[in-house]
Design an enzyme around this catalytic site. Sequence first.
Site, short mmCIF file in Angstrom:
data_model
loop_
_atom_site.label_atom_id
_atom_site.label_comp_id
_atom_site.label_asym_id
_atom_site.label_seq_id
_atom_site.Cartn_x
_atom_site.Cartn_y
_atom_site.Cartn_z
N ALA A 182 0.82 -1.21 0.00
CA ALA A 182 0.00 0.00 0.00
C ALA A 182 0.86 1.26 0.00
O ALA A 182 0.70 2.12 -0.87
CB ALA A 182 -0.94 0.01 1.20
N ASP A 183 1.75 1.39 0.95
CA ASP A 183 2.51 2.64 1.09
C ASP A 183 3.48 2.86 -0.07
O ASP A 183 3.50 3.92 -0.69
CB ASP A 183 3.29 2.65 2.40
CG ASP A 183 2.39 2.65 3.61
OD1 ASP A 183 1.20 2.32 3.47
OD2 ASP A 183 2.87 2.98 4.70
#
Length: 161
Positions: free
Chosen positions: A26-27
């Site tokens: 995600a990041d």
Amino acid sequence: YVALSGMLSRLGSKDQNPFPPINLLADFAGGGLNAAFGIMLALHERHTSGKGQVIDCSMAEGTAYVSSFIFKGQGLPYLNGTKRGENMLDGSAHFYNTYKTRDDKYIAVGPIEPKFYKEFIRGLSLEGEPVATDQLNYFEEYKKQIADRFATKTRDEWVTI
């Protein structure tokens, strides 16, 4: 963000809770990589047209985007199962996994293509065993057989092989 994207449901071992992939998906991929790509496209647009661009970057949407091959690939050979832990690339296959070596280190293997699988079997001295001719069946006994074999040598010895 990984949960919101739907991808968390695909991560982890069979019959266990899903687990997050640190913050890589995600990041870094869904957020950072997606934002960097958007910035590059905006710079290209500015260079060609002289106009700026608005970049809309959602980590949940970016995660869904970078994971789209998992969802769209259902029915392909490497995603033959619909459940977590039953697919070639998520730990189900004996030939796409990690194994502990004699020195308590680990070795990762991934000979997906048949010619590399034959070399994998040859390197483990498993010619003539059922595992040698049955690559696409993900039997647990194959994992056990291969784990036992990897436990006989150090990681460096296996890397040399």
